[in-house]
Design an enzyme around this catalytic site. Structure first.
Site, PDB file in Angstrom:
ATOM      1  N   CYS A  86       0.845  -1.203   0.000  1.00 38.92           N
ATOM      2  CA  CYS A  86       0.000   0.000   0.000  1.00 38.92           C
ATOM      3  C   CYS A  86       0.884   1.258   0.000  1.00 38.92           C
ATOM      4  O   CYS A  86       1.573   1.509  -0.975  1.00 38.92           O
ATOM      5  CB  CYS A  86      -0.966  -0.042   1.177  1.00 38.92           C
ATOM      6  SG  CYS A  86      -2.371   1.057   0.962  1.00 38.92           S
ATOM      7  N   HIS A 196      -3.647  -5.692   0.950  1.00 34.33           N
ATOM      8  CA  HIS A 196      -3.077  -5.932   2.279  1.00 34.33           C
ATOM      9  C   HIS A 196      -3.138  -7.421   2.665  1.00 34.33           C
ATOM     10  O   HIS A 196      -4.052  -7.825   3.385  1.00 34.33           O
ATOM     11  CB  HIS A 196      -3.859  -5.125   3.322  1.00 34.33           C
ATOM     12  CG  HIS A 196      -3.606  -3.665   3.264  1.00 34.33           C
ATOM     13  ND1 HIS A 196      -2.521  -3.067   3.877  1.00 34.33           N
ATOM     14  CD2 HIS A 196      -4.292  -2.663   2.671  1.00 34.33           C
ATOM     15  CE1 HIS A 196      -2.563  -1.760   3.659  1.00 34.33           C
ATOM     16  NE2 HIS A 196      -3.628  -1.485   2.932  1.00 34.33           N
ATOM     17  N   GLU A 198      -1.456  -8.834   4.862  1.00 36.22           N
ATOM     18  CA  GLU A 198      -1.288  -8.966   6.317  1.00 36.22           C
ATOM     19  C   GLU A 198      -2.615  -8.892   7.065  1.00 36.22           C
ATOM     20  O   GLU A 198      -2.682  -9.212   8.244  1.00 36.22           O
ATOM     21  CB  GLU A 198      -0.311  -7.894   6.843  1.00 36.22           C
ATOM     22  CG  GLU A 198      -0.879  -6.476   6.944  1.00 36.22           C
ATOM     23  CD  GLU A 198      -0.843  -5.692   5.641  1.00 36.22           C
ATOM     24  OE1 GLU A 198      -0.707  -6.298   4.573  1.00 36.22           O
ATOM     25  OE2 GLU A 198      -0.980  -4.448   5.694  1.00 36.22           O
TER      26      GLU A 198
END
Lengths: 222, 80
Positions: A86, A196, A198
């Site tokens: 990002c 993302h 994560e």
């Protein structure tokens, strides 16, 4: 596998990234503040997401000029794995470690939702936990994720297999050219991606499709 | 003291969704005949000294290194 994570004012996804790296590698990453001029001896350097310097000037532009980024570039040159997610992707582009640029979303709206990603090249250190062509779920949250590169650059990165992830099944949330969601450097050791991973690593997140990315990088089974 | 203005605009061929939205809004306000709007940035700088050639060369470096992203943007420098 030892990792380091870069911290800057305005980043807000660093704790999510620390949690993911810690849970999957079993070892917490070393946190490195922007003013440091050297990085510890690690195998992976991560620039997480957020809004470094309030997105002033251009997203990632100020962060890319901070002292620590010269050390990140040096690691990248030496072949150490470097990953930007990002805002981290925006920083890597502003540093010139990856080709192209990220512009305001075509819709002009901030998008915060789940998309589908196609693993376009599973033969990178970051995607080896996936099958070639596999479709995975992944959240996105950004205002400036509209990937752009000139025709010549685009031809080169497509031809060299540098497109690691593409938005799949009509889920392109930002107008990115060729549905590009993530790219690797020509040397393959630097990855930048808007989504993302994560934020999708365990049941509490509603899925764990992002886990294989970290497991692959960290050399562990997903 | 030297005063300078740097103007940064998107390169031709780079889509400008913000410019498009502004163009639409101008139409909504009743301004007909606006063929195209491209938005950009303006930087006003004050530089110490009086060496214009040096100022221009510094400004050029500033644009290349920070003020513009030359992947998508062009810049012009005007020293007054």
């Amino acid at each position: 596998m030892k990792s380091a994570i870069i911290q800057l004012p305005g980043l807000n996804r660093d704790r999510d990234m620390i949690a993911a790296l810690t849970k999957i590698s079993g070892k917490a990453p070393i946190t490195v503040w922007q003013t440091e001029t050297e990085l510890p001896d690690v195998d992976l350097v991560v620039i997480p997401g957020g809004f470094s310097y309030g997105d002033y000037l251009r997203c990632g532009a100020i962060a890319a000029r901070m002292p620590v980024m010269q050390a990140v570039a040096e690691k990248a040159r030496k072949g150490v794995l470097v990953m930007g997610v990002c805002n981290g992707f925006q920083v890597l582009l502003e540093m010139g470690l990856l080709p192209g640029a990220l512009m305001r979303n075509a819709s002009l709206k901030f998008v915060c939702r789940e998309v589908k990603l196609e693993v376009t090249n599973a033969n990178t250190p970051f995607t080896r936990g996936y099958q070639q062509g596999e479709i995975i779920r992944c959240p996105v949250a950004h205002h400036d994720g509209n990937y752009f590169a000139d025709a010549e650059t685009l031809k080169r990165i497509e031809g060299e297999g540098q497109v690691a992830f593409r938005y799949a099944e009509g889920t392109n949330p930002n107008g990115s050219v060729n549905d590009i969601a993530g790219i690797v450097s020509d040397s393959g050791n630097v990855l930048g991606m808007m989504p993302h991973p994560e934020n999708l690593i365990e049941a509490a997140h509603g899925g764990d499709d992002g886990r294989a990315l970290f497991a692959g990088v960290l050399g562990k089974a997903a | 003291m030297i005063k300078a203005r740097v103007t940064v605009t998107l390169k031709n061929g780079v889509l400008d969704p913000q410019g498009k939205a502004i163009e639409g809004a101008l139409g909504a306000l009743g301004f007909s005949g606006v063929g195209s709007v491209r938005q950009g940035k303006v930087f006003d700088l004050e530089l110490e000294g009086s060496d214009r050639a040096r100022a221009e060369s510094d400004l050029n470096a500033m644009c290349e290194k920070l003020l513009a992203n030359t992947v998508i943007e062009d810049y012009t420098i005007s020293v007054t």
